[in-house]
Design a protein around this motif. Structure first.
Motif, PDB file in Angstrom:
ATOM      1  N   ARG A   1     110.181  -8.100  67.087  1.00 52.15           N
ATOM      2  CA  ARG A   1     109.403  -7.043  67.738  1.00 52.15           C
ATOM      3  C   ARG A   1     108.413  -6.418  66.770  1.00 52.15           C
ATOM      4  NH1 ARG A   1     112.538  -3.617  72.233  1.00 52.15           N
ATOM      5  NH2 ARG A   1     113.301  -5.377  73.432  1.00 52.15           N
ATOM      6  N   ASP A   2     108.824  -6.261  65.546  1.00 51.50           N
ATOM      7  CA  ASP A   2     107.937  -5.681  64.535  1.00 51.50           C
ATOM      8  C   ASP A   2     106.706  -6.565  64.340  1.00 51.50           C
ATOM      9  OD1 ASP A   2     107.599  -3.451  62.771  1.00 51.50           O
ATOM     10  OD2 ASP A   2     107.911  -4.840  61.092  1.00 51.50           O
ATOM     11  N   ALA A   3     106.911  -7.879  64.359  1.00 48.19           N
ATOM     12  CA  ALA A   3     105.784  -8.810  64.224  1.00 48.19           C
ATOM     13  C   ALA A   3     104.843  -8.691  65.418  1.00 48.19           C
ATOM     14  CB  ALA A   3     106.302 -10.244  64.091  1.00 48.19           C
ATOM     15  N   ILE A   4     105.400  -8.547  66.620  1.00 48.25           N
ATOM     16  CA  ILE A   4     104.579  -8.391  67.823  1.00 48.25           C
ATOM     17  C   ILE A   4     103.782  -7.087  67.750  1.00 48.25           C
ATOM     18  CG2 ILE A   4     104.677  -7.988  70.315  1.00 48.25           C
ATOM     19  CD1 ILE A   4     107.152  -9.907  70.307  1.00 48.25           C
ATOM     20  N   ILE A   5     104.424  -6.013  67.332  1.00 48.97           N
ATOM     21  CA  ILE A   5     103.748  -4.716  67.206  1.00 48.97           C
ATOM     22  C   ILE A   5     102.621  -4.818  66.193  1.00 48.97           C
ATOM     23  CG2 ILE A   5     104.025  -2.341  66.376  1.00 48.97           C
ATOM     24  CD1 ILE A   5     106.893  -2.466  67.612  1.00 48.97           C
ATOM     25  N   ASN A   6     102.890  -5.437  65.055  1.00 50.76           N
ATOM     26  CA  ASN A   6     101.859  -5.563  64.015  1.00 50.76           C
ATOM     27  C   ASN A   6     100.681  -6.415  64.482  1.00 50.76           C
ATOM     28  OD1 ASN A   6     102.947  -3.879  62.050  1.00 50.76           O
ATOM     29  ND2 ASN A   6     104.295  -5.492  61.304  1.00 50.76           N
ATOM     30  N   ASP A   7     100.970  -7.474  65.245  1.00 48.19           N
ATOM     31  CA  ASP A   7      99.886  -8.296  65.804  1.00 48.19           C
ATOM     32  C   ASP A   7      99.043  -7.480  66.772  1.00 48.19           C
ATOM     33  OD1 ASP A   7     100.697 -10.461  64.330  1.00 48.19           O
ATOM     34  OD2 ASP A   7     101.703 -11.477  65.997  1.00 48.19           O
ATOM     35  N   GLU A   8      99.698  -6.666  67.590  1.00 53.11           N
ATOM     36  CA  GLU A   8      98.972  -5.836  68.564  1.00 53.11           C
ATOM     37  C   GLU A   8      98.126  -4.784  67.848  1.00 53.11           C
ATOM     38  OE1 GLU A   8      97.861  -4.801  72.484  1.00 53.11           O
ATOM     39  OE2 GLU A   8      98.787  -6.581  71.624  1.00 53.11           O
ATOM     40  N   VAL A   9      98.677  -4.162  66.812  1.00 48.70           N
ATOM     41  CA  VAL A   9      97.919  -3.171  66.035  1.00 48.70           C
ATOM     42  C   VAL A   9      96.710  -3.834  65.386  1.00 48.70           C
ATOM     43  CG1 VAL A   9      97.997  -1.703  63.968  1.00 48.70           C
ATOM     44  CG2 VAL A   9      99.831  -1.580  65.662  1.00 48.70           C
ATOM     45  N   LYS A  10      96.898  -5.028  64.833  1.00 43.90           N
ATOM     46  CA  LYS A  10      95.792  -5.765  64.215  1.00 43.90           C
ATOM     47  C   LYS A  10      94.692  -6.039  65.236  1.00 43.90           C
ATOM     48  CE  LYS A  10      95.225  -9.770  61.211  1.00 43.90           C
ATOM     49  NZ  LYS A  10      95.906 -10.948  60.664  1.00 43.90           N
ATOM     50  N   SER A  11      95.095  -6.430  66.445  1.00 43.87           N
ATOM     51  CA  SER A  11      94.136  -6.702  67.512  1.00 43.87           C
ATOM     52  C   SER A  11      93.395  -5.428  67.926  1.00 43.87           C
ATOM     53  CB  SER A  11      94.876  -7.304  68.718  1.00 43.87           C
ATOM     54  OG  SER A  11      94.007  -7.495  69.794  1.00 43.87           O
ATOM     55  N   LEU A  12      94.122  -4.316  68.063  1.00 41.72           N
ATOM     56  CA  LEU A  12      93.501  -3.044  68.443  1.00 41.72           C
ATOM     57  C   LEU A  12      92.554  -2.542  67.359  1.00 41.72           C
ATOM     58  CD1 LEU A  12      96.616  -1.303  70.031  1.00 41.72           C
ATOM     59  CD2 LEU A  12      94.549  -2.030  71.244  1.00 41.72           C
ATOM     60  N   LEU A  13      92.934  -2.731  66.091  1.00 42.50           N
ATOM     61  CA  LEU A  13      92.049  -2.357  64.986  1.00 42.50           C
ATOM     62  C   LEU A  13      90.775  -3.189  65.022  1.00 42.50           C
ATOM     63  CD1 LEU A  13      94.559  -1.969  62.018  1.00 42.50           C
ATOM     64  CD2 LEU A  13      93.006  -0.193  62.850  1.00 42.50           C
ATOM     65  N   GLY A  14      90.933  -4.490  65.225  1.00 47.51           N
ATOM     66  CA  GLY A  14      89.790  -5.398  65.265  1.00 47.51           C
ATOM     67  C   GLY A  14      88.831  -5.081  66.400  1.00 47.51           C
ATOM     68  N   ALA A  15      89.371  -4.607  67.529  1.00 47.77           N
ATOM     69  CA  ALA A  15      88.536  -4.270  68.687  1.00 47.77           C
ATOM     70  C   ALA A  15      87.928  -2.882  68.555  1.00 47.77           C
ATOM     71  CB  ALA A  15      89.362  -4.362  69.967  1.00 47.77           C
ATOM     72  N   GLY A  16      88.359  -2.123  67.542  1.00 55.61           N
ATOM     73  CA  GLY A  16      87.825  -0.773  67.359  1.00 55.61           C
ATOM     74  C   GLY A  16      88.450   0.261  68.275  1.00 55.61           C
ATOM     75  N   PHE A  17      89.606  -0.061  68.885  1.00 59.48           N
ATOM     76  CA  PHE A  17      90.266   0.887  69.778  1.00 59.48           C
ATOM     77  C   PHE A  17      91.070   1.925  69.024  1.00 59.48           C
ATOM     78  CE2 PHE A  17      90.547  -1.961  73.801  1.00 59.48           C
ATOM     79  CZ  PHE A  17      89.165  -1.947  73.865  1.00 59.48           C
ATOM     80  N   ILE A  18      91.502   1.575  67.830  1.00 55.42           N
ATOM     81  CA  ILE A  18      92.256   2.507  66.986  1.00 55.42           C
ATOM     82  C   ILE A  18      91.681   2.443  65.584  1.00 55.42           C
ATOM     83  CG2 ILE A  18      94.385   2.336  68.355  1.00 55.42           C
ATOM     84  CD1 ILE A  18      95.501   0.466  66.180  1.00 55.42           C
ATOM     85  N   ARG A  19      92.057   3.406  64.761  1.00 51.78           N
ATOM     86  CA  ARG A  19      91.627   3.409  63.370  1.00 51.78           C
ATOM     87  C   ARG A  19      92.772   3.939  62.517  1.00 51.78           C
ATOM     88  NH1 ARG A  19      90.456   8.684  61.908  1.00 51.78           N
ATOM     89  NH2 ARG A  19      90.129  10.080  63.654  1.00 51.78           N
ATOM     90  N   GLU A  20      92.767   3.557  61.257  1.00 51.46           N
ATOM     91  CA  GLU A  20      93.792   4.059  60.352  1.00 51.46           C
ATOM     92  C   GLU A  20      93.458   5.481  59.936  1.00 51.46           C
ATOM     93  OE1 GLU A  20      95.295   1.540  57.269  1.00 51.46           O
ATOM     94  OE2 GLU A  20      94.513  -0.240  58.280  1.00 51.46           O
ATOM     95  N   VAL A  21      94.502   6.292  59.750  1.00 58.88           N
ATOM     96  CA  VAL A  21      94.313   7.666  59.294  1.00 58.88           C
ATOM     97  C   VAL A  21      95.134   7.870  58.029  1.00 58.88           C
ATOM     98  CG1 VAL A  21      93.826   8.592  61.578  1.00 58.88           C
ATOM     99  CG2 VAL A  21      96.169   8.569  60.755  1.00 58.88           C
ATOM    100  N   GLN A  22      94.737   8.842  57.235  1.00 60.46           N
ATOM    101  CA  GLN A  22      95.412   9.067  55.956  1.00 60.46           C
ATOM    102  C   GLN A  22      96.374  10.249  55.980  1.00 60.46           C
ATOM    103  OE1 GLN A  22      95.092   6.853  53.496  1.00 60.46           O
ATOM    104  NE2 GLN A  22      93.789   5.730  54.924  1.00 60.46           N
ATOM    105  N   TYR A  23      95.996  11.332  56.615  1.00 57.95           N
ATOM    106  CA  TYR A  23      96.798  12.555  56.541  1.00 57.95           C
ATOM    107  C   TYR A  23      97.024  13.168  57.918  1.00 57.95           C
ATOM    108  CZ  TYR A  23      95.262  11.903  51.788  1.00 57.95           C
ATOM    109  OH  TYR A  23      94.979  11.359  50.569  1.00 57.95           O
ATOM    110  N   PRO A  24      97.766  12.500  58.774  1.00 58.54           N
ATOM    111  CA  PRO A  24      97.968  13.049  60.115  1.00 58.54           C
ATOM    112  C   PRO A  24      98.920  14.241  60.103  1.00 58.54           C
ATOM    113  CG  PRO A  24      99.314  11.116  59.833  1.00 58.54           C
ATOM    114  CD  PRO A  24      98.458  11.236  58.586  1.00 58.54           C
ATOM    115  N   GLU A  25      98.602  15.238  60.916  1.00 61.24           N
ATOM    116  CA  GLU A  25      99.513  16.366  61.087  1.00 61.24           C
ATOM    117  C   GLU A  25     100.550  16.031  62.148  1.00 61.24           C
ATOM    118  OE1 GLU A  25      97.602  20.106  61.797  1.00 61.24           O
ATOM    119  OE2 GLU A  25      96.003  19.628  60.405  1.00 61.24           O
TER     120      GLU A  25
END
Length: 129
Positions: free
Chosen positions: A79-103
């Motif tokens: 499941r972790d691999a599936i989640i990471n693949d989905e996050v990679k896909s969402l990052l590549g499509a520009g739907f999400i972005r990485e953050v450094q200091y979330p509250e």
């Protein structure tokens, strides 16, 4: 359910339709779906260009409440691999972005979020925030 290729002869993109449809209704439905095949999104990359004026989630957050920081859930390796693949896909499509200091920190967010609320909807995976 019957699987029907969206383009005749192409088994890579298929749709599932009810198996109890009459033959006439089944044929009309397949014809309709095929004539509107440009409306289907098969990947995140197919959804680029959705105007944020059409759909965007805005949080109604009370500024008097403290941010919530959930603990990261651990998933089985598969499941972790599936989640990471989905996050990679969402990052590549520009739907999400990485953050450094979330509250605010959550385990997942799946809809377009208003820019003012993005830091409040950060999520975590085994690869980071």
């Amino acid at each position: 359910m019957d699987e029907v290729p969206l383009t005749e002869g192409d088994q890579t993109r298929h749709l599932k339709i009810g198996s109890k449809l009459t033959e006439g209704l089944r044929r009309r439905l397949i014809d309709f779906l095929r004539s509107n095949s440009d409306c289907f999104a098969w990947s995140h990359a197919d959804m680029l260009g959705i105007d944020s004026k059409i759909i965007m989630h805005k949080l109604q957050v009370d500024p008097l409440h403290q941010p919530v920081r959930q603990k990261r859930r651990k998933f089985a390796h598969e499941r972790d691999a599936i989640i990471n693949d989905e996050v990679k896909s969402l990052l590549g499509a520009g739907f999400i972005r990485e953050v450094q200091y979330p509250e605010w920190l959550d385990n997942f967010v799946l809809i377009l979020i208003h820019p003012d609320d993005q830091e409040k909807t950060s999520f975590m995976t085994s690869r980071g925030i």
